[in-house]
Write a protein that holds these residues in place. Structure first.
Motif, short mmCIF file in Angstrom:
data_model
loop_
_atom_site.label_atom_id
_atom_site.label_comp_id
_atom_site.label_asym_id
_atom_site.label_seq_id
_atom_site.Cartn_x
_atom_site.Cartn_y
_atom_site.Cartn_z
N GLN A 51 6.54 -73.65 -0.66
CA GLN A 51 5.19 -73.68 -1.24
C GLN A 51 4.94 -74.93 -2.08
N CYS A 88 -1.07 -64.43 -2.65
CA CYS A 88 -0.14 -65.54 -2.51
C CYS A 88 -0.75 -66.77 -3.17
N LEU A 89 0.06 -67.47 -3.94
CA LEU A 89 -0.45 -68.67 -4.61
C LEU A 89 -0.87 -69.74 -3.61
N HIS A 130 8.23 -60.82 0.35
CA HIS A 130 7.19 -61.83 0.48
C HIS A 130 7.77 -63.24 0.36
N GLU A 131 8.62 -63.44 -0.66
CA GLU A 131 9.18 -64.78 -0.87
C GLU A 131 10.17 -65.16 0.23
N HIS A 134 8.49 -66.47 3.24
CA HIS A 134 8.10 -67.89 3.14
C HIS A 134 9.18 -68.81 3.70
N GLU A 159 1.82 -64.15 -5.35
CA GLU A 159 3.17 -64.62 -5.09
C GLU A 159 3.09 -65.91 -4.33
#
Ligand code: ZN
Length: 159
Positions: A51, A88-89, A130-131, A134, A159
């Motif tokens: 990210q 999500c960021l 979630h992470e 990614h 997130e």
């Protein structure tokens, strides 16, 4: 520590499979600290290295004032099911519901390169899933339902 720029949905880096970290050294600890500062600054509960454009398997999560800095994390066990909203960021202003395990176990290296086991349920289990997604180039909105614009951002966990 330094704030990093969070890239957004549509950027090719978010769709890439990240490479494992070979050795956890000062450079990796600096990335973990930058991720932590960037996550806190954005008031998120998690942030993954891709990210901020770093294609390595590292994530940070902070739930209930507990900080997790994980290197090469892998989900080793999961059980049950939950179906809650995620944000999500990298996908600002949106949310959607995703099926996740109710409880997961994760093995990872910590910031000193030591192997560790972690357990999470509820929000923490969602954040782990979630992470870790990614790191495989998967955004939650590729598998969510009830995808919608956030009307009250104060209630969201991004997130
Ligand atoms: Zn995210």
């Amino acid at each position: 520590m330094a704030l990093r720029n969070i890239i957004e949905d549509g950027h090719p880096s978010l769709g890439m499979v990240c490479k494992p970290v070979k050795k956890v050294g000062d450079h990796e600890r600096e990335i973990l600290d930058d991720l932590t500062e960037t996550m806190r600054n954005a008031e998120g509960v998690g942030l993954a290295a891709p990210q901020v454009g770093i294609l390595r398997r590292m994530v940070v999560i902070e739930v209930d004032d507990q900080l997790y800095q994980l290197v090469n994390p892998v989900i080793t066990e999961s059980e049950g099911d939950q179906f809650e909203y995620e944000g999500c960021l990298s996908v600002p202003g949106m949310r959607g519901r995703v099926h996740r395990p109710a409880k997961v176990k994760v093995s990872a290296l910590d910031r000193n390169g030591e192997p560790r086991e972690y357990e999470g349920e509820g929000l923490l289990a969602r954040a782990f899933c979630h992470e870790l997604d990614h790191l495989d180039g998967i955004l939650y909105n590729s598998k969510c339902e009830d995808y919608e614009r956030i009307t009250d951002p104060v209630e969201e966990d991004e997130e």
